[in-house]
Design a protein around this motif. Structure first.
Motif, PDB file in Angstrom:
ATOM      1  N   HIS A   9       0.865  -1.178   0.000  1.00  0.00           N
ATOM      2  CA  HIS A   9       0.000   0.000   0.000  1.00  0.00           C
ATOM      3  C   HIS A   9       0.901   1.226   0.000  1.00  0.00           C
ATOM      4  O   HIS A   9       1.507   1.577   1.009  1.00  0.00           O
ATOM      5  CB  HIS A   9      -0.919   0.025   1.218  1.00  0.00           C
ATOM      6  CG  HIS A   9      -1.676   1.312   1.367  1.00  0.00           C
ATOM      7  ND1 HIS A   9      -2.628   1.714   0.446  1.00  0.00           N
ATOM      8  CD2 HIS A   9      -1.605   2.302   2.296  1.00  0.00           C
ATOM      9  CE1 HIS A   9      -3.111   2.892   0.815  1.00  0.00           C
ATOM     10  NE2 HIS A   9      -2.501   3.263   1.920  1.00  0.00           N
ATOM     11  N   ASN A  10       1.046   1.843  -1.184  1.00  0.00           N
ATOM     12  CA  ASN A  10       1.872   3.049  -1.344  1.00  0.00           C
ATOM     13  C   ASN A  10       3.290   2.833  -0.800  1.00  0.00           C
ATOM     14  O   ASN A  10       3.725   3.498   0.139  1.00  0.00           O
ATOM     15  CB  ASN A  10       1.207   4.246  -0.655  1.00  0.00           C
ATOM     16  CG  ASN A  10      -0.069   4.663  -1.345  1.00  0.00           C
ATOM     17  OD1 ASN A  10      -0.316   4.293  -2.499  1.00  0.00           O
ATOM     18  ND2 ASN A  10      -0.899   5.439  -0.669  1.00  0.00           N
ATOM     19  N   GLU A  11       4.005   1.919  -1.452  1.00  0.00           N
ATOM     20  CA  GLU A  11       5.335   1.517  -0.989  1.00  0.00           C
ATOM     21  C   GLU A  11       6.442   1.889  -1.971  1.00  0.00           C
ATOM     22  O   GLU A  11       7.477   1.228  -2.024  1.00  0.00           O
ATOM     23  CB  GLU A  11       5.362   0.005  -0.743  1.00  0.00           C
ATOM     24  CG  GLU A  11       4.489  -0.474   0.388  1.00  0.00           C
ATOM     25  CD  GLU A  11       5.083  -0.198   1.763  1.00  0.00           C
ATOM     26  OE1 GLU A  11       6.061   0.578   1.850  1.00  0.00           O
ATOM     27  OE2 GLU A  11       4.572  -0.754   2.741  1.00  0.00           O
ATOM     28  N   GLU A  12       6.252   2.970  -2.735  1.00  0.00           N
ATOM     29  CA  GLU A  12       7.230   3.304  -3.772  1.00  0.00           C
ATOM     30  C   GLU A  12       8.627   3.574  -3.206  1.00  0.00           C
ATOM     31  O   GLU A  12       9.622   3.378  -3.913  1.00  0.00           O
ATOM     32  CB  GLU A  12       6.757   4.511  -4.588  1.00  0.00           C
ATOM     33  CG  GLU A  12       6.605   5.792  -3.795  1.00  0.00           C
ATOM     34  CD  GLU A  12       6.067   6.941  -4.643  1.00  0.00           C
ATOM     35  OE1 GLU A  12       5.718   6.694  -5.816  1.00  0.00           O
ATOM     36  OE2 GLU A  12       5.994   8.070  -4.129  1.00  0.00           O
ATOM     37  N   ALA A  13       8.732   3.985  -1.962  1.00  0.00           N
ATOM     38  CA  ALA A  13      10.043   4.277  -1.389  1.00  0.00           C
ATOM     39  C   ALA A  13      10.849   3.006  -1.136  1.00  0.00           C
ATOM     40  O   ALA A  13      12.080   3.021  -1.190  1.00  0.00           O
ATOM     41  CB  ALA A  13       9.885   5.052  -0.082  1.00  0.00           C
ATOM     42  N   PHE A  14      10.168   1.904  -0.849  1.00  0.00           N
ATOM     43  CA  PHE A  14      10.855   0.662  -0.480  1.00  0.00           C
ATOM     44  C   PHE A  14      10.881  -0.379  -1.599  1.00  0.00           C
ATOM     45  O   PHE A  14      11.738  -1.254  -1.608  1.00  0.00           O
ATOM     46  CB  PHE A  14      10.178   0.030   0.747  1.00  0.00           C
ATOM     47  CG  PHE A  14      10.401   0.773   2.023  1.00  0.00           C
ATOM     48  CD1 PHE A  14      11.558   0.600   2.760  1.00  0.00           C
ATOM     49  CD2 PHE A  14       9.441   1.651   2.507  1.00  0.00           C
ATOM     50  CE1 PHE A  14      11.764   1.276   3.955  1.00  0.00           C
ATOM     51  CE2 PHE A  14       9.634   2.335   3.694  1.00  0.00           C
ATOM     52  CZ  PHE A  14      10.793   2.148   4.418  1.00  0.00           C
ATOM     53  N   LEU A  15       9.928  -0.307  -2.508  1.00  0.00           N
ATOM     54  CA  LEU A  15       9.759  -1.379  -3.493  1.00  0.00           C
ATOM     55  C   LEU A  15      10.986  -1.666  -4.365  1.00  0.00           C
ATOM     56  O   LEU A  15      11.277  -2.838  -4.628  1.00  0.00           O
ATOM     57  CB  LEU A  15       8.551  -1.107  -4.385  1.00  0.00           C
ATOM     58  CG  LEU A  15       7.234  -1.765  -3.977  1.00  0.00           C
ATOM     59  CD1 LEU A  15       6.134  -1.399  -4.968  1.00  0.00           C
ATOM     60  CD2 LEU A  15       7.356  -3.283  -3.872  1.00  0.00           C
ATOM     61  N   PRO A  16      11.694  -0.670  -4.869  1.00  0.00           N
ATOM     62  CA  PRO A  16      12.824  -0.998  -5.751  1.00  0.00           C
ATOM     63  C   PRO A  16      13.827  -1.943  -5.101  1.00  0.00           C
ATOM     64  O   PRO A  16      14.239  -2.944  -5.705  1.00  0.00           O
ATOM     65  CB  PRO A  16      13.436   0.369  -6.053  1.00  0.00           C
ATOM     66  CG  PRO A  16      12.282   1.319  -5.943  1.00  0.00           C
ATOM     67  CD  PRO A  16      11.471   0.801  -4.804  1.00  0.00           C
ATOM     68  N   ARG A  17      14.220  -1.646  -3.889  1.00  0.00           N
ATOM     69  CA  ARG A  17      15.184  -2.521  -3.207  1.00  0.00           C
ATOM     70  C   ARG A  17      14.555  -3.877  -2.902  1.00  0.00           C
ATOM     71  O   ARG A  17      15.182  -4.926  -3.071  1.00  0.00           O
ATOM     72  CB  ARG A  17      15.663  -1.870  -1.919  1.00  0.00           C
ATOM     73  CG  ARG A  17      16.729  -2.689  -1.191  1.00  0.00           C
ATOM     74  CD  ARG A  17      17.183  -2.012   0.079  1.00  0.00           C
ATOM     75  NE  ARG A  17      18.286  -2.745   0.704  1.00  0.00           N
ATOM     76  CZ  ARG A  17      18.810  -2.440   1.890  1.00  0.00           C
ATOM     77  NH1 ARG A  17      18.351  -1.404   2.561  1.00  0.00           N
ATOM     78  NH2 ARG A  17      19.801  -3.156   2.383  1.00  0.00           N
ATOM     79  N   THR A  46      -2.010   4.609  -4.477  1.00  0.00           N
ATOM     80  CA  THR A  46      -2.200   5.858  -5.222  1.00  0.00           C
ATOM     81  C   THR A  46      -0.860   6.476  -5.597  1.00  0.00           C
ATOM     82  O   THR A  46      -0.808   7.620  -6.067  1.00  0.00           O
ATOM     83  CB  THR A  46      -3.006   6.864  -4.385  1.00  0.00           C
ATOM     84  OG1 THR A  46      -2.333   7.097  -3.133  1.00  0.00           O
ATOM     85  CG2 THR A  46      -4.407   6.346  -4.100  1.00  0.00           C
ATOM     86  N   ASP A  47       0.220   5.738  -5.406  1.00  0.00           N
ATOM     87  CA  ASP A  47       1.558   6.245  -5.718  1.00  0.00           C
ATOM     88  C   ASP A  47       2.132   5.514  -6.921  1.00  0.00           C
ATOM     89  O   ASP A  47       1.392   4.981  -7.739  1.00  0.00           O
ATOM     90  CB  ASP A  47       2.467   6.126  -4.490  1.00  0.00           C
ATOM     91  CG  ASP A  47       2.773   4.667  -4.136  1.00  0.00           C
ATOM     92  OD1 ASP A  47       2.115   3.760  -4.700  1.00  0.00           O
ATOM     93  OD2 ASP A  47       3.679   4.435  -3.303  1.00  0.00           O
ATOM     94  N   GLY A  48       3.446   5.450  -7.009  1.00  0.00           N
ATOM     95  CA  GLY A  48       4.087   4.823  -8.158  1.00  0.00           C
ATOM     96  C   GLY A  48       4.431   3.361  -7.977  1.00  0.00           C
ATOM     97  O   GLY A  48       5.251   2.825  -8.748  1.00  0.00           O
ATOM     98  N   SER A  49       3.823   2.687  -7.025  1.00  0.00           N
ATOM     99  CA  SER A  49       4.159   1.288  -6.764  1.00  0.00           C
ATOM    100  C   SER A  49       3.935   0.404  -7.986  1.00  0.00           C
ATOM    101  O   SER A  49       4.750  -0.466  -8.304  1.00  0.00           O
ATOM    102  CB  SER A  49       3.344   0.758  -5.586  1.00  0.00           C
ATOM    103  OG  SER A  49       3.702   1.392  -4.380  1.00  0.00           O
TER     104      SER A  49
END
Length: 217
Positions: A9-17, A46-49
């Motif tokens: 749920h809105n995890e764009e900050a963590f997803l790449p790693r 609602t983010d870039g996930s």
């Protein structure tokens, strides 16, 4: 096929790693070429996930549950329908070790409950880190249950009835169901997962809220 479910749920900050680590774990020689299919369950994102998952070549499933139990169950249902024999679960703010899947399967159990490590304690007072260090058991035979480090065979998952639709502690509820069904549980520290110690919880009552409560004394 091995399936991996990642609720987000809105995890764009963590997803790449997180996704990069999962892809590395899926390509280990010890898996002997068995396919690994990763699904990110986008729960009311609602983010870039979604775009991040696509950029990594990873499948997504969109739900609007705001319920981690429903999200994990939806991902498991999709993968079981696709033929998965083993389901592994982690979280979007966690990154698995290269040997994560290999270590789960090596336990030769119906289900594997793994332990966790924390990568960054900077958002918490020193007392929280010390309390974790003194009380947390990161060794075989622990009795921790973490959705960030959990694996179960397809047969055992079906027998247990899967994840209940809970907003929190859905992982504990599944393991309780597995135990009640007679599943063989491996409480192992071999599958390694590192998770965040963020203070902003995605699931009320989860690990983040637990750490905040410790800080409050």
């Amino acid at each position: 096929m091995i399936g991996v479910v990642v609720p987000a749920h809105n995890e764009e900050a963590f997803l790449p790693r997180s996704l990069g680590a999962m892809l590395e774990a899926s390509r280990q020689e010890a898996l002997a070429g068995e396919p690994v299919r990763i699904v990110v369950v986008l729960d009311a994102c609602t983010d870039g996930s979604a775009a991040i998952a696509r950029a990594h070549g990873i499948d997504t499933l969109a739900v609007k549950a705001r319920n981690v139990g429903r999200a994990r169950a939806a991902g498991a249902h999709l993968l079981l329908a696709a033929g998965a024999r083993w389901l592994a679960f982690t979280d979007a703010d966690s990154h698995v070790s290269p040997g994560w899947l290999v270590a789960q399967l090596a336990q030769e159990a119906d289900a594997v409950c793994g332990s966790i490590m924390v990568d960054d304690w900077s958002e918490h007072p020193h007392s929280v880190r010390e309390y974790f260090r003194k009380t947390y058991v990161d060794a075989d035979g622990h009795r921790h249950v973490h959705g960030a480090n959990l694996g179960v065979s397809a047969d055992a998952y079906r027998r247990a009835g899967g994840f209940p639709p809970l907003k929190c502690r859905e992982d504990v509820a599944l393991v309780d169901r597995l135990i009640a069904s007679g599943a063989r549980i491996a409480w192992s520290a071999a599958p390694r997962v590192t998770t965040s110690a963020r203070t902003s919880a995605r699931a009320s009552g989860g690990f983040a809220d637990t750490l905040v409560a410790w800080a409050a004394g």
